[in-house]
Design an enzyme around this catalytic site. Sequence first.
Site: not given
Ligand code: PMP
Length: 416
Positions: A124, A201, A204, A227, A369
């Site tokens: 991401h 991270d 997910q 999430k 993303c």
């Molecule tokens: N890392 C991953 C793998 C994600 O899926 C996401 C959210 N789509 C994020 C980071 C970022 O999370 P947040 O927008 O809650 O900061």
Amino acid sequence: DIKDHIGEIRAEFPILKRTMSDHPLVYLDNCATTLKPRSVIDTVVHYYTYLGANAHRGDYEMSAQVDFAYEGARKLTKDFIHAAKKEEIVFTSGTTESLNILAMSITNTWLQEGDVVLSTVAEHASSVLPWLEAGESKGIKVEYIPLDEKGRITVENFKKALHPKVKVVCFAQVSNVLGYEAPVKEIVKIAHENGIKVVVDGAQSIAHLPVDVQDLDVDFFCFSAHKMCGPTGIGVLYGKLEYLDALSPIYFGGESNARFSKCGKLKLKKTPFKYESGTQPIEGALGMAAAMKFVDKIGKENVHRYELELKHYFLEKIKDVDNVKVYNADAKSGIITFNVYDKGELIFPQDVASFLNTKGIAVRSGEHCAKLLGEVLGVPGTCRASVYFYNTFEEIDKFVLALKEASFETCLDIFF
Ligand code: PMP
């Protein structure tokens, strides 16, 4: 078994009563964010209705009650990820902020010119961009562990990417695009043998898999509450205490300092408070704790098993539908990444998502993303359906039916 209690579970989510495009809502965008149960909503409302005060600032009963609840949320978070100490839990605004704090702080404190941070092209943006930005002026590079043919991170490829300049590896436990689970424990072991710090991270994974940071032995672990049925604007930076003690915060201000002088001499408070400058999202921390209780009550093993049942049900139903290509059938998560074709020609994923919207079905489309992954998949984007424990087999039926109807004609028809 979730199946036997699905009616009761769904009744806890007021939003599931709403409609979208005049159809009952079929929410299949749980990777982006999850829906909130009544207990989380009530907890947030309760804070504003009965508690109200700031945390760690007042000397009166109401503020002491806030402190008690806020620190209780920290203790609950510690137990939720099985951290060794509650001081290892820093509240942040979410995964993105946690990863930014780590990238800047680690770069400033531990990295030298020429050092390397390992990432992958499936990460991401929130897990790659902070390192690129933090390292630019200091001459620190980001290198990418090659993925296998399915887009997975493997131990073998991790080993191949190693060299003496690698000081940090940062990757997702579960990919938000393809849903594959990374071999975290094995990677951590090899990384530590080579003096490399591991940042995971968990955006997910936290909601779907049991996470034990001590068993995984990760140095840092980041996630967001939203999430996982919790509020937006709150998340966690977990770090081993000795590392959080050694690193410095990137924000400074009220409540993180023990004292400072006019000439700028600063004495910070202890971890985790030195990382929590300024008024925190107190209602968020309390709401996150309520979400953790809710998810724990259902049980993450049950959640994971049920998500796979839904996914397998979908795959079985879609088996004979030629126009749908699924990229990650074997990923052991509730993430379904797919595209729809019409006579062999790709229908633009956004058009498919807009068509599904007309049936009340919410999915994500685009690059999710992770802009670099398109090179591996060979398509400009995908659609992503992601299930959670409140989704039903009937919803999958509706989803499959809608996909069967998707064509250039139906998908583009909605724009005219
Ligand atoms: N890392 C991953 C793998 C994600 O899926 C996401 C959210 N789509 C994020 C980071 C970022 O999370 P947040 O927008 O809650 O900061």
